[in-house]
Design a protein around this motif. Structure first.
Motif, PDB file in Angstrom:
ATOM      1  N   ASN A   1       0.833  -1.207   0.000  1.00 54.75           N
ATOM      2  CA  ASN A   1       0.000   0.000   0.000  1.00 54.75           C
ATOM      3  C   ASN A   1       0.864   1.252   0.000  1.00 54.75           C
ATOM      4  OD1 ASN A   1      -0.093   1.118   3.134  1.00 54.75           O
ATOM      5  ND2 ASN A   1       0.131  -1.103   3.049  1.00 54.75           N
ATOM      6  N   PHE A   2       0.351   2.279  -0.659  1.00 53.65           N
ATOM      7  CA  PHE A   2       1.015   3.592  -0.680  1.00 53.65           C
ATOM      8  C   PHE A   2       0.581   4.337   0.582  1.00 53.65           C
ATOM      9  CE2 PHE A   2       0.886   8.130  -2.094  1.00 53.65           C
ATOM     10  CZ  PHE A   2       2.246   8.313  -2.232  1.00 53.65           C
ATOM     11  N   ILE A   3      -0.614   4.911   0.567  1.00 57.63           N
ATOM     12  CA  ILE A   3      -1.264   5.409   1.780  1.00 57.63           C
ATOM     13  C   ILE A   3      -2.722   4.993   1.657  1.00 57.63           C
ATOM     14  CG2 ILE A   3      -1.873   7.406   3.192  1.00 57.63           C
ATOM     15  CD1 ILE A   3       0.471   8.912   1.913  1.00 57.63           C
ATOM     16  N   ALA A   4      -3.197   4.201   2.614  1.00 58.36           N
ATOM     17  CA  ALA A   4      -4.529   3.607   2.504  1.00 58.36           C
ATOM     18  C   ALA A   4      -5.644   4.556   2.912  1.00 58.36           C
ATOM     19  CB  ALA A   4      -4.597   2.334   3.341  1.00 58.36           C
ATOM     20  N   GLY A   5      -5.288   5.772   3.315  1.00 60.34           N
ATOM     21  CA  GLY A   5      -6.301   6.745   3.711  1.00 60.34           C
ATOM     22  C   GLY A   5      -5.925   7.421   5.013  1.00 60.34           C
ATOM     23  N   ALA A   6      -6.851   8.213   5.520  1.00 60.09           N
ATOM     24  CA  ALA A   6      -6.627   8.872   6.804  1.00 60.09           C
ATOM     25  C   ALA A   6      -6.973   7.900   7.926  1.00 60.09           C
ATOM     26  CB  ALA A   6      -7.492  10.124   6.911  1.00 60.09           C
ATOM     27  N   ASP A   7      -6.372   8.092   9.082  1.00 59.24           N
ATOM     28  CA  ASP A   7      -6.695   7.301  10.259  1.00 59.24           C
ATOM     29  C   ASP A   7      -8.085   7.731  10.745  1.00 59.24           C
ATOM     30  OD1 ASP A   7      -6.880   5.960  12.609  1.00 59.24           O
ATOM     31  OD2 ASP A   7      -5.039   6.729  13.495  1.00 59.24           O
ATOM     32  N   ILE A   8      -9.062   6.860  10.583  1.00 60.43           N
ATOM     33  CA  ILE A   8     -10.452   7.222  10.890  1.00 60.43           C
ATOM     34  C   ILE A   8     -10.651   7.483  12.378  1.00 60.43           C
ATOM     35  CG2 ILE A   8     -12.859   6.475  10.670  1.00 60.43           C
ATOM     36  CD1 ILE A   8     -11.937   4.796   8.279  1.00 60.43           C
ATOM     37  N   LYS A   9      -9.820   6.855  13.214  1.00 64.91           N
ATOM     38  CA  LYS A   9      -9.940   7.095  14.661  1.00 64.91           C
ATOM     39  C   LYS A   9      -9.735   8.573  14.987  1.00 64.91           C
ATOM     40  CE  LYS A   9      -8.419   2.451  15.955  1.00 64.91           C
ATOM     41  NZ  LYS A   9      -7.339   1.651  16.570  1.00 64.91           N
ATOM     42  N   MET A  10      -8.976   9.240  14.129  1.00 63.47           N
ATOM     43  CA  MET A  10      -8.718  10.668  14.317  1.00 63.47           C
ATOM     44  C   MET A  10     -10.030  11.462  14.294  1.00 63.47           C
ATOM     45  SD  MET A  10      -6.096  12.909  11.953  1.00 63.47           S
ATOM     46  CE  MET A  10      -6.978  12.534  10.442  1.00 63.47           C
ATOM     47  N   LEU A  11     -10.998  10.979  13.499  1.00 66.79           N
ATOM     48  CA  LEU A  11     -12.271  11.686  13.397  1.00 66.79           C
ATOM     49  C   LEU A  11     -13.089  11.565  14.678  1.00 66.79           C
ATOM     50  CD1 LEU A  11     -13.343  10.717   9.761  1.00 66.79           C
ATOM     51  CD2 LEU A  11     -12.028  12.693  10.527  1.00 66.79           C
ATOM     52  N   ASP A  12     -12.941  10.432  15.372  1.00 69.22           N
ATOM     53  CA  ASP A  12     -13.690  10.259  16.618  1.00 69.22           C
ATOM     54  C   ASP A  12     -13.201  11.198  17.713  1.00 69.22           C
ATOM     55  OD1 ASP A  12     -15.246   8.389  15.450  1.00 69.22           O
ATOM     56  OD2 ASP A  12     -14.343   6.653  16.411  1.00 69.22           O
ATOM     57  N   SER A  13     -11.982  11.701  17.551  1.00 67.02           N
ATOM     58  CA  SER A  13     -11.453  12.650  18.543  1.00 67.02           C
ATOM     59  C   SER A  13     -12.033  14.052  18.320  1.00 67.02           C
ATOM     60  CB  SER A  13      -9.924  12.703  18.472  1.00 67.02           C
ATOM     61  OG  SER A  13      -9.503  13.230  17.221  1.00 67.02           O
ATOM     62  N   ALA A  14     -12.689  14.237  17.173  1.00 68.56           N
ATOM     63  CA  ALA A  14     -13.306  15.539  16.890  1.00 68.56           C
ATOM     64  C   ALA A  14     -14.634  15.636  17.636  1.00 68.56           C
ATOM     65  CB  ALA A  14     -13.513  15.709  15.385  1.00 68.56           C
ATOM     66  N   LYS A  15     -14.652  16.337  18.731  1.00 70.91           N
ATOM     67  CA  LYS A  15     -15.852  16.429  19.569  1.00 70.91           C
ATOM     68  C   LYS A  15     -16.824  17.508  19.086  1.00 70.91           C
ATOM     69  CE  LYS A  15     -14.166  13.233  22.177  1.00 70.91           C
ATOM     70  NZ  LYS A  15     -14.659  11.849  21.989  1.00 70.91           N
ATOM     71  N   THR A  16     -16.293  18.465  18.353  1.00 69.39           N
ATOM     72  CA  THR A  16     -17.137  19.551  17.864  1.00 69.39           C
ATOM     73  C   THR A  16     -16.930  19.733  16.366  1.00 69.39           C
ATOM     74  OG1 THR A  16     -15.470  21.276  18.188  1.00 69.39           O
ATOM     75  CG2 THR A  16     -16.891  20.745  20.080  1.00 69.39           C
ATOM     76  N   ARG A  17     -17.826  20.498  15.750  1.00 67.45           N
ATOM     77  CA  ARG A  17     -17.692  20.803  14.330  1.00 67.45           C
ATOM     78  C   ARG A  17     -16.395  21.547  14.072  1.00 67.45           C
ATOM     79  NH1 ARG A  17     -18.486  24.913  10.797  1.00 67.45           N
ATOM     80  NH2 ARG A  17     -19.343  24.392   8.723  1.00 67.45           N
ATOM     81  N   GLU A  18     -15.992  22.411  15.000  1.00 63.91           N
ATOM     82  CA  GLU A  18     -14.750  23.186  14.843  1.00 63.91           C
ATOM     83  C   GLU A  18     -13.545  22.256  14.821  1.00 63.91           C
ATOM     84  OE1 GLU A  18     -17.320  24.068  16.832  1.00 63.91           O
ATOM     85  OE2 GLU A  18     -17.903  25.640  15.389  1.00 63.91           O
ATOM     86  N   ASP A  19     -13.586  21.192  15.634  1.00 58.00           N
ATOM     87  CA  ASP A  19     -12.489  20.208  15.636  1.00 58.00           C
ATOM     88  C   ASP A  19     -12.388  19.538  14.270  1.00 58.00           C
ATOM     89  OD1 ASP A  19     -12.030  20.751  18.308  1.00 58.00           O
ATOM     90  OD2 ASP A  19     -13.191  19.034  19.036  1.00 58.00           O
ATOM     91  N   ALA A  20     -13.524  19.165  13.708  1.00 59.87           N
ATOM     92  CA  ALA A  20     -13.541  18.507  12.398  1.00 59.87           C
ATOM     93  C   ALA A  20     -13.085  19.465  11.302  1.00 59.87           C
ATOM     94  CB  ALA A  20     -14.947  17.988  12.093  1.00 59.87           C
TER      95      ALA A  20
END
Length: 722
Positions: free
Chosen positions: A60-79
């Motif tokens: 694999n080259f880069i399989a994508g972003a680490d999706i767990k990172m999105l769960d750390s976004a608690k607010t819209r501003e974080d995302a």
């Protein structure tokens, strides 16, 4: 520790290897931006001629972003900050004074492809494992790292929309043909070709490679308006408005054409932030995490692999099982049927599917022939001596299946697994006369086998751990997501499906129109309605399952007599051309004569929401019972089983996630209301216990199963005492 390692070659080209430490796949992390900035600065300090990015991983080259990172976004501003950080990092990459090249082997998906799009050049290998795409829509998201902005400028608006709205993964040759990559080469020269590109200077801007009609449409505002309007219509037709991501993708792509760069990128970032916070995306991400976790379970690399298989029965199910065994798992397959025609039909089934792949140039003629050579046929047990697994796919007859167990034990090895594709018969009954019951297991597929992702694996009490592990491993090689379920009639999926379909039939008998019932459940989010589904499966198949469920599980599984009348009239569904619908070349339509046959006068009484609510309530209630009885190991398995097995709406997360969102008390209240007219709706005791405690299936307030069972026993004792 940086994910990048930097090496300068003799031509002053920096070769940067991407390798996330300790991980099988390269994924984008928060720290990626700082590491990238440092590497780019080093290139400037060294006054290099160009920079090549290549993966340190083998597949694999880069399989994508680490999706767990999105769960750390608690607010819209974080995302929003996540998207803006990606934008800034990739803008910096794009603006370097030297050329940058992405050398791609394996998966370059999501954020991985967005990284490559920000490079000046892209070159990929011609390997089968090289796939490029922006599949964020499958997680209820849009590409938030500039993908909606850069991709249309490379491949055109229509192609970019097609890929992003479907999450399509593009193969290497197509990537070159469309202009997504500059070159497609063997792996052995990937780095050399990438280094040569890096010394050519910055490339000149080019227009997408479009045919004349596409060029005409995309070159003017009127044509583009047609494209975007049609895309929106198609999205709403396919999703029923349940998924917000596709419309946001269209909006962001439109912004890339009609707005200035700053506003266009802001549209993408804000759309991404909005979507991250939706319940739909959270549900879809939950499904992703669940299936990832499940891949680690029952994994045992020490057991012998299944390399030679046999399939008993050349019907549609047997043909599908043979196909995925040969094509996906790469096994040698021996098909046995009572007639040569059955064997021929099964082999032709695979040939037709592979021929379509050849016509689309996904595989060569030689590869097609090589695959077909793995499938052979017979009308006896010749060639079975060294088979590792025999999968039985005949109709639901206990004595027939028991005789097949005996035949396999006589004609195969001592450790050959006998896997039954039964949809309802308990495996213990199939194994009760076996000499080697430890080798007998259930392996329940769903039709069409090559498309449906789920299998239920059903060990009985005597099945060995080795048999379970070998079967799970083989199912995964077939490309399936297996759930291990308890050996009880109907297992899990058919057990929750039966009352759902029965209620639809009861509503029909009460006068609700066929198309109204089906449309109600489609609008709820199912891919097809329950009566249309019954036509697809075969009304006779359903009728054979129903008595087994009723005998083993009780009166609430009794099927309406309407099904018997349909069978007597030879209206079995699509396979006979008539069921609840008639099937012709032009398509299907409701067969109005069904009403007369069943003695019904169509008299609509309920609205669509009420119809959907009654059918789904039956499914939810039975799902709760299955968990309570240990038929499934966890709510997670129940959610995945329902979504992958019968198309429960993914945006709702599965029956258990859906019940958690609604609350057990509300589900029980609804069931109790319906139960006043029909006792089959009586809420499961475990659901009532959860409602009383305010508990959920997932989360901190979840009641442990043992606690619920204890309460049930206590309640039962009180009733008996009184």
């Amino acid at each position: 520790m940086s994910v990048f390692s930097y090496k300068l070659n003799e031509k002053r080209v920096a070769i940067v290897t991407i390798d996330v430490p300790g991980e099988k796949m390269n994924t984008l992390r928060d720290s990626f931006a700082d590491d990238l900035s440092a590497i780019l600065k080093q290139g400037r300090d060294d006054n290099i001629f160009g920079m090549v990015f290549i993966s340190g991983k083998s597949d694999n080259f880069i399989a994508g972003a680490d999706i767990k990172m999105l769960d750390s976004a608690k607010t819209r501003e974080d995302a929003l900050a996540i998207s803006e950080l990606c934008h800034q990092a990739f803008f910096t990459l794009k603006k370097q004074p030297y050329p940058t090249v992405a050398a791609i082997h394996g998966a370059a998906l999501g954020g991985g492809l967005e990284f490559a799009l920000a490079c000046d050049y892209r070159v990929c290998t011609d390997s089968d494992i090289t796939k490029l795409g922006l599949p964020e829509v499958q997680l209820g998201l849009l590409p938030g790292g500039g993908g909606t902005q850069r991709l249309p400028k490379l491949v055109g608006i229509q192609k970019a929309l097609e890929w992003m709205l479907t999450g399509k993964q593009v193969r290497a040759k197509q990537a070159k043909k469309t202009g997504l990559v500059h070159d497609c080469v063997p792996l052995s020269i990937l780095e050399r070709v990438a280094c040569e590109l890096a010394t050519k200077g910055k490339p000149k801007a080019t227009k997408p490679r479009l045919d004349r009609i596409s060029q005409l449409l995309e070159s003017n505002p009127f044509g583009r308006n047609i494209i975007f309007k049609k895309a929106e219509e198609n999205v709403l037709k396919k999703t029923g408005g349940h998924y917000p991501a596709p419309l946001n993708i269209i909006k962001a792509v439109r912004a890339s054409i009609e707005l200035d760069e700053l506003k266009a990128y802001k549209t993408e970032a804000e759309g991404f932030a909005d979507l991250v916070m939706t319940d739909v995306s959270k549900s879809l991400r939950g499904i992703f995490f669940a299936t990832t976790e499940m891949k680690k379970e029952y994994k045992n690399d020490d057991v012998a692999a299944v390399e030679r298989t046999a399939v008993l029965g050349g019907g549609l199910m047997g043909a599908g099982i043979a196909h995925v065994s040969a094509v996906k798992a790469g096994a040698l397959v021996r098909i046995k049927d009572v007639a040569h025609q059955g064997v021929s039909n099964a082999m032709n089934y695979s040939y037709k599917i592979l021929s379509k792949r050849q016509k689309r140039r996904i595989m060569s003629k030689a590869e097609l022939q090589q695959t077909m050579n793995r499938i052979t046929g017979t009308t006896d047990y010749s060639g079975f001596k060294h088979v590792d697994m025999v999968i039985e796919a005949v109709f639901e007859d206990l004595k027939l299946k028991q005789s097949m167990v005996a035949d396999v034990e006589q004609n195969c090895q001592d450790d050959t697994i006998f896997a039954s594709n039964t949809s309802s018969l308990p495996i213990a009954q199939i194994a009760e006369q076996a000499k080697r019951p430890e080798n007998v297991i259930g392996l329940h597929y769903f039709s069409p086998v090559e498309k449906m992702p789920l299998v239920e694996i059903i060990p009985h009490e005597g099945t060995s751990e080795q048999t379970i592990a070998r079967t799970v491993n083989f199912a995964r090689k077939q490309g399936k997501t297996p759930i291990v379920v308890k050996d009880k009639a109907g297992f899990y999926v058919n057990r929750i499906l039966a009352p759902y379909v029965n209620e639809a039939a009861n509503l029909l008998l009460a006068g609700e129109p066929i198309e109204k019932i089906d449309q109600a459940l489609v609008e709820f989010g199912f891919p097809v309605g329950p009566l249309a589904l019954l036509d697809e499966v075969g009304i006779d198949i359903g009728s054979k399952i129903a008595p087994i469920l009723e005998k083993e599980l009780g009166e609430r599984f009794k099927a309406p007599n309407a099904f018997d009348r349909m069978i007597d009239a030879k209206r079995l569904g699509r396979k006979t051309g008539r069921g609840f619908y008639t099937y012709e070349k032009k398509g299907k339509k409701v067969d109005e004569s069904v009403y007369e046959l069943l003695g019904i006068t169509a008299s609509p009484r309920l609205n669509k929401q009420e119809i959907a609510s009654r059918c789904v309530a039956q499914m939810l209630n039975e799902a709760a019972r299955c968990l309570d009885e240990g038929i499934i190991a966890s709510p997670r398995d129940g959610d995945i089983g329902a979504i992958f097995g019968i198309g429960f709406p993914p945006f709702l997360g599965g029956p258990f996630s859906y019940m958690d969102k609604r609350g057990a008390s509300k589900v029980c209240s609804e069931l109790s209301t319906y139960a006043s007219d029909n006792p089959v709706f009586t809420p499961a005791p475990c659901l009532m216990a959860m409602a009383e405690k305010g508990a959920t299936f997932y989360g901190e307030r979840k009641v442990e199963l043992s606690e619920v069972v204890t309460e049930q026993e206590s309640d039962t004792e009180q009733v008996q005492t009184s």
